[in-house]
Design a protein around this motif. Structure first.
Motif: not given
Length: 436
Positions: A247-258, A314-321, A325-332
């Protein structure tokens, strides 16, 4: 010696992103690289410092139409679905003939020393023949090389006893090769005639030169996941490891997802990528019910698949893209359709994986995930129910041995540099040409 490398690929993002990673690795090794693909990925190519070769987006857009989605949903075997699939293929043939012209224009402009092609852009093999340069087939799943070790992706795995199973497995590959030979000979005939090439000999296909010998092949997956069968050719077939686009070095996740990720235990990712399904609303209900039954939070990726929920709990977050490599490190765990790219991302992250395949190579990766002990038995889309999916999610998130196996495999995959290995293979082919 620096080369001009022309890479041709088409399809969904999973058919393009690994080739951009490969192109970036070639560029970093000192080569000039042109990625020829559909217009929707032009920005992705350019932002990595690579030259873009234009292909019309019509073929990819066709899959997103209601007719295209119906065909994909029916590819699992229903009569109506198969008729829709046949209509889709006929329409795609007309579009592909126009794509051949786009690709040839881009190939001439690139003035390449070597051509690298996805099997879906096998016309590029014929570009190479017309230009008098070598070609390399670069593929993301086992295709067209016969083996008795497993059936051709898309065919069911059968236990018929050792000898009969081996015979069946090899026969499925030969059947696919025969069909490919007939279709490709017909599909490419007019382009070859218009550009001064003789008729394509019988028995050739997506990976054969005019004399019938096969072109070198680089496989963009890991031997830890699918090792080369012992009855494959030992020369000119290299399984390199995955081609990973950082991923680009300057990429940051959406604050809502975080904030969602930090608000509770790791969720389960669910996304079916480009696979639409016949009833996305129904599929979404099944997924939400399964997460509730398994007692897990979830992150749902809309994708082309149409996973959508107007009133997510509230237990589910809906995302576009979001970069996998960032997200999967943070899921079960990850739940997906078994596309090569998503499978690779989940396994590299060390995530237990639940595969819900539709058809094709998805069935192959689903079997490999289960056989490696890094995920439960697959849940085919045509049998997808909330109780079945909930049970698979519970296995993936609660079985300690499965989680341990997934973590161990992830560490092994992250140690590989598949793109660098593929670069070495391509350089060997190009060097022979340059010194020949």
């Amino acid at each position: 010696m620096p080369m001009n490398v022309f890479i041709a690929t088409i399809g969904t993002r999973g058919d393009v992103q690994p080739y951009v990673a490969l192109g970036e690795a070639l560029h970093q090794a000192g080569h000039a690289v042109t990625i020829c693909t559909s217009t929707r990925y032009a920005a992705l190519v350019a932002e990595r410092g690579l030259q873009y070769g234009r292909l019309s987006d019509d073929l990819v857009a066709l899959i997103e139409t209601p007719e295209g989605r119906a065909a994909i949903a029916g590819a699992g075997g229903s009569a109506g679905g198969m008729r829709a699939l046949i209509r889709l293929i006929r329409t795609s043939f007309r579009i592909q003939r126009a794509l051949f012209c786009d690709g040839w224009t881009a190939a001439q402009a690139a003035n390449p020393d070597v051509v690298v092609y996805h099997p879906k852009m096998a016309i590029a093999l014929h570009y190479a023949e017309r230009l008098g340069i070598p070609a390399v087939m670069a593929t993301l799943f086992p295709t067209l090389l016969p083996t008795s070790a497993y059936p051709n992706p898309g065919f069911p795995s059968l236990n018929l006893g050792r000898r009969l199973t081996a015979t069946y497995n090899r026969a499925t590959h030969h059947l696919v090769r025969a069909v490919v030979s007939v279709v490709s000979r017909w599909l490419f005939a007019s382009w070859r005639a218009e550009h001064g090439l003789p008729p394509q000999p019988w028995g050739t296909g997506l990976l054969h030169r005019d004399d019938g010998t096969h072109v070198p092949i680089v496989n963009g997956w890991s031997a830890h996941v699918a090792p080369n069968p012992p009855d494959w050719p030992r020369q000119d077939v290299t399984t390199t490891g995955y081609w990973v686009l950082d991923r680009p070095s300057d990429w940051t996740p959406p604050s809502e997802l975080q904030a969602f990720l930090e608000a509770g235990p790791p969720p389960v990712y669910v996304g079916f990528g480009s696979m639409a399904g016949g009833d996305p609303a129904h599929t979404t209900r099944v997924v939400l019910d399964a997460l509730a039954q398994a007692g897990r939070r979830g992150v749902l990726a809309r994708g082309w698949g149409g996973l959508d929920a107007q009133d997510c709990p509230e237990s589910v977050y809906l995302l576009d893209q979001v970069p996998h490599d960032w997200l999967f490190e943070r899921v079960a765990a990850v739940v997906h359709h078994g596309g090569a790219g998503t499978t690779a991302a989940g396994l590299r992250a060390g995530c237990p994986t639940v595969v819900c395949p539709f058809f094709g190579d998805q069935l192959f990766w689903a079997r490999r995930v289960c056989d490696l002990g890094v995920g439960p038995a697959p849940v085919p889309q045509k049998h997808l129910t909330a109780p079945r999916l909930a049970d698979a999610i519970r296995q993936a998130t609660e079985r300690g041995a499965m989680r341990q196996a997934a973590a161990m495999l992830g560490r092994a995959l992250r140690r590989e540099d598949g793109a660098a290995q593929a670069v070495s293979s391509i350089e060997r082919v190009g060097t022979v040409q340059q010194h020949g």
